[in-house]
Scaffold this active site. Structure first.
Site, PDB file in Angstrom:
ATOM      1  N   SER A  25       0.821  -1.211   0.000  1.00  0.00           N
ATOM      2  CA  SER A  25       0.000   0.000   0.000  1.00  0.00           C
ATOM      3  C   SER A  25       0.863   1.273   0.000  1.00  0.00           C
ATOM      4  CB  SER A  25      -0.946   0.008   1.208  1.00  0.00           C
ATOM      5  OG  SER A  25      -0.212   0.032   2.420  1.00  0.00           O
ATOM      6  N   LYS A  84      -6.387   5.117   7.744  1.00  0.00           N
ATOM      7  CA  LYS A  84      -5.210   5.848   7.280  1.00  0.00           C
ATOM      8  C   LYS A  84      -5.495   7.348   7.185  1.00  0.00           C
ATOM      9  CE  LYS A  84      -3.219   1.963   4.718  1.00  0.00           C
ATOM     10  NZ  LYS A  84      -2.888   1.410   3.401  1.00  0.00           N
TER      11      LYS A  84
END
Length: 811
Positions: A657, A700
């Protein structure tokens, strides 16, 4: 190209309470409150409907999705329509006491037979004692005894008469019988006998010897007469015992006439009672005295009559349907049953009455539910279950016998036929591992019941959720939820699913939220649960678990962890990662840096070099090398030496990611363009430069927002996410408010070019028809830098070739 930040409406999908057809959950008609799993239900119906060998079920899916509740409900519904399985009893085996026999009886008959046998034993006591205390028995035994005595007296009388004719008398002494000569009716003494003439003494001795021979013949016959008399008394005893038991046993045989196995057993009981009738007599009559002294029997241990008891291993109600059993502790002995022991005279002993049923006995004729992980963790349990399913019978064996740890004599109960449908519950990885590693698994569990992790979000699923909440409220006696509270639970379910178009099927988490919301409503003194109470429960749960995330933000604010949220830096970008501890997930930014110089086309991943990077992370870095080599300076060799690292990272790193963030840092270093530190990046990338979806996007974004907020008011910060992650957004209210006020931004990115433009404020540039990038663009600067590296490396090689001294020939 320009990318517009997302509007607040795209960051969260609300559930409109007005669309819920209820005021509170009290208005809902709740049946079972189960979340619909149509595909799983169809598989269950197929699995329990097909009656062939090996069609057992394995329900696979995450724990907490309601597998047990749905399976148990479906099995219970089906079991009501099925026949009640038979009762099973263990009885004494009169041919081999160590091999108890199993009796199959119609439902409810096991308990009846047990009561009837207990009553039979009591009746036999009375009947047998009455017969052997009767006048008829005394008269007949007395006649047999007198007959024996008369015969013995007659034999001895004949010897007396014969001795009398020969002037010899038969005397009885303490040591037996003896013969002596007589004169004038008196026995001769030794002196008188020796005073006789030799001829007279010889004649008397000859007569006595002949009489002794006759007497020996009579005495030898007496034990035979006693034996025949005892046999006749024994036959009389058996006759009387048979007469006493005949009517009682015949009555039971008529009662159980439709069960041949029971009738055979009752006949064996009758024969055994007749042979051992003394066991039913008073203690003083059970055995004759030894040497005239009565020796009481040993009263320790089980009574004799226990051999006539019925051990009802498994009994059922006549109208209960098929059993549905959940084995909460599927150990070996819990599955197949066990044989208990008692201590007697320093040793362990057992008998058929101490055989106990296991879960397979209880579920026989029905359904057994077992947790796969618990089963696999118990020694020999999995192998035992497979063996019994393949054999189609339940054989009770202890682990000590299986492993040959002991060699003592024990029972070997007759096996019981097994007819059960087993349903195992487990995680998906357990199912797939068993399929791969155990060839027998696929033969025994042919029906996979795969539960969905998520549900499609819509009016129907909203109603399903409302009914589930109502069922939890009524089951646990909680306060009812108003429509706003139900809507908030639905929204939180979408957050748990990480998808605003889906709802989680992890109903354990939703049930916990319902109960915790009720607590906060009670703390506020409210009669119903509102949306504020649900939010309070969510916030309180986060507050209980976010110590680590708070500590990381504090260390970032104090400057211990170096994260910049303003300014610009070359070759440095804020990447985003998610940490999960104890079921609580949170996001946190990480500084990613890149350094470049002239080299041989090496892209060094420092995390991989020190073995802190996982294989997926390493794959992401290698993709970056493929992207750089395939886009820039195609006519020149790649003469780059670059290094990438997660700064202040001291643990393992896995996942791709951060691959887009690493690529941005690398492009920034090559183009010598600073990246705005007020922005953070997440997303994976492929070799074509397309940004791909990642997980944990909400955590996030919120993690970077919280880091920025910890340093002061959020102003101008933002996050770049893959455009394919927009449908997953369910952000907190404070983040959405900051976006609405223009203080924070979320950019949906589809390609690396879009992202680098936002991060550097410089156009990325597209390759023109002539093959070049627009002057001043990011891509043009990167390509120029790479071409410069290549030309410098070529020049260095040329210079080295010109200045290299010539080799001298050897003489």
């Amino acid at each position: 190209m320009s990318v517009t930040p997302l509007e607040p409406a795209a960051l969260y999908r609300h559930c409109d309470p007005a669309q819920l057809a209820l005021e509170t959950t009290a208005d809902l008609d709740v049946r079972d409150g189960l979340i619909a799993q149509d595909r799983a239900i169809q598989a269950v119906r197929f699995g329990i409907g097909i009656h062939h060998e090996g069609y057992n079920l394995f329900a696979l899916g995450p724990s907490g999705t309601g597998k047990y509740a749905l399976i148990h409900s479906a099995l219970k519904e089906r079991a009501k329509e099925e026949a009640v399985p038979p009762d099973w009893c263990y009885v004494f085996n009169f041919d081999d006491a160590h091999r108890p026999r199993a009796l199959r009886l119609p439902p409810g008959k096991g308990a009846e037979l047990k009561r009837d046998m207990e009553q039979l034993v009591e009746d036999l006591h009375r009947a047998i004692q009455g017969v052997f205390e009767s006048d008829e028995y005394r008269t007949r035994t007395q006649a047999l005894e007198e007959e024996l005595e008369e015969r013995q007296e007659q034999a001895m009388g004949e010897i007396r008469e014969l001795a009398k004719e020969k002037d010899v008398i038969l005397l009885q002494t303490p040591t037996g019988f003896t013969l002596a000569p007589v004169r004038d009716g008196k026995p001769l003494g030794p002196n008188e006998f020796h005073a006789l003439s030799d001829e007279e003494r010889a004649r008397i001795e000859e007569d006595i010897n002949s009489l002794q021979a006759e007497m020996r013949k009579a005495l030898h016959q007496m034990p035979l007469w006693k034996k025949r008399s005892d046999e006749r008394i024994g036959a009389l005893n058996r006759e009387m015992a048979a007469a006493a038991t005949q009517s009682l046993v015949e009555a039971l045989c008529e009662t159980y006439g439709d069960l041949p196995a029971v009738v055979v057993y009752l006949r064996q009981v009758q024969e055994d009672v007749v042979e051992n009738f003394r066991q039913f007599l008073p203690e003083s009559d059970k055995q004759p005295p030894m040497l005239g002294i009565w020796i009481p029997p040993n009263s320790d241990g089980p009574p004799w009559h226990q051999r006539y008891r019925i051990n009802v291993l498994l009994g059922h109600d006549k109208n209960g349907g098929a059993p549905v059993i959940y084995a909460d502790l599927p150990a070996h002995h819990q599955l197949v049953g066990r044989i208990e022991h008692r201590a007697h005279l320093g040793a362990l002993e057992t008998d058929f009455t101490m055989i106990r049923a296991g879960a397979l006995h209880q579920a026989n004729g029905g359904y057994l539910i077992v947790d796969a992980l618990k089963l696999l963790m118990q020694p020999f349990a999995w192998e035992t279950l497979k063996r019994l399913l393949q054999a189609g019978e339940i054989r009770i064996e202890s682990l000590a016998q299986i492993t040959s740890l002991i060699s003592t004599l024990s029972l070997e109960p007759e096996p019981i036929p097994l007819d059960v449908k087993v349903v195992m519950l487990g995680e998906r990885h357990i199912y797939y591992l068993l399929c791969e590693l155990d060839p027998e698994f696929s033969e025994l569990f042919k029906v996979a019941v795969d539960f969905e992790d998520q549900l499609m979000r819509g009016p129907e699923s909203h109603l399903v959720y409302a009914r589930f909440i109502a069922s939890e409220v009524r089951r646990a006696g909680l306060r009812h939820f108003d429509r706003g509270a139900v809507a908030r639970v639905i929204e939180h379910s979408a957050r748990l699913a990480d998808d605003n178009e889906r709802l989680t099927s992890h109903m354990r988490s939703i049930g916990d939220l319902v109960r915790e919301s009720d607590y906060w409503a009670g703390a506020d003194g409210c009669k119903t649960v509102g949306a504020a109470h649900v939010q309070e429960a969510i916030d309180a749960k986060i507050a209980r678990a976010d110590r680590i995330s708070r500590r990381l933000r504090e260390e970032t604010t104090r400057g211990t962890i170096l994260i910049e949220t303003d300014g610009a830096r070359v070759g440095q970008v804020n990447g985003l990662a998610v940490m999960s501890l104890g079921g609580f997930a949170f996001g946190h930014p990480s500084r990613i840096t890149a350094r470049v110089r002239l080299g041989k086309g090496e892209l060094i991943d420092i995390e991989r070099e020190v073995k802190l990077g996982g294989p997926i992370h390493s794959k992401g870095v290698l993709i970056l090398q493929g992207f750089i080599a395939g886009r820039y300076a195609l006519d020149h060799p790649l003469s780059l030496s670059a290094s990438l690292v997660f700064e202040q990272s001291y643990g393992s790193i896995e996942g791709d990611s951060a691959s887009s963030a690493e690529l941005y840092a690398l492009l920034s270093a090559l183009a010598d363009l600073p990246i705005s530190q007020s922005l953070a990046v997440t997303g994976s990338v492929n070799q074509l430069g397309e940004v791909q979806a990642i997980g944990g996007v909400n955590e996030k974004i919120e993690g970077f927002f919280d880091t920025c907020a910890a340093r002061g008011p959020v102003e101008g910060q933002g996050v770049l996410i893959p455009v394919s992650n927009v449908k997953h957004l369910m952000l907190r209210a404070d983040v959405r408010e900051a976006v609405a006020q223009g203080r924070f931004a979320v950019y949906p990115i589809a390609s690396i070019d879009e992202g680098i433009e936002i991060l550097t404020g410089t156009p990325a540039g597209e390759r023109a028809a002539d093959g070049g990038f627009p002057e001043g663009s990011v891509n043009a600067r990167v390509e120029a830098r790479l071409i410069g590296f290549s030309e410098r490396l070529r020049a260095l090689h040329a210079r080295d070739g010109e200045t290299r001294p010539s080799e001298r020939a050897e003489p």
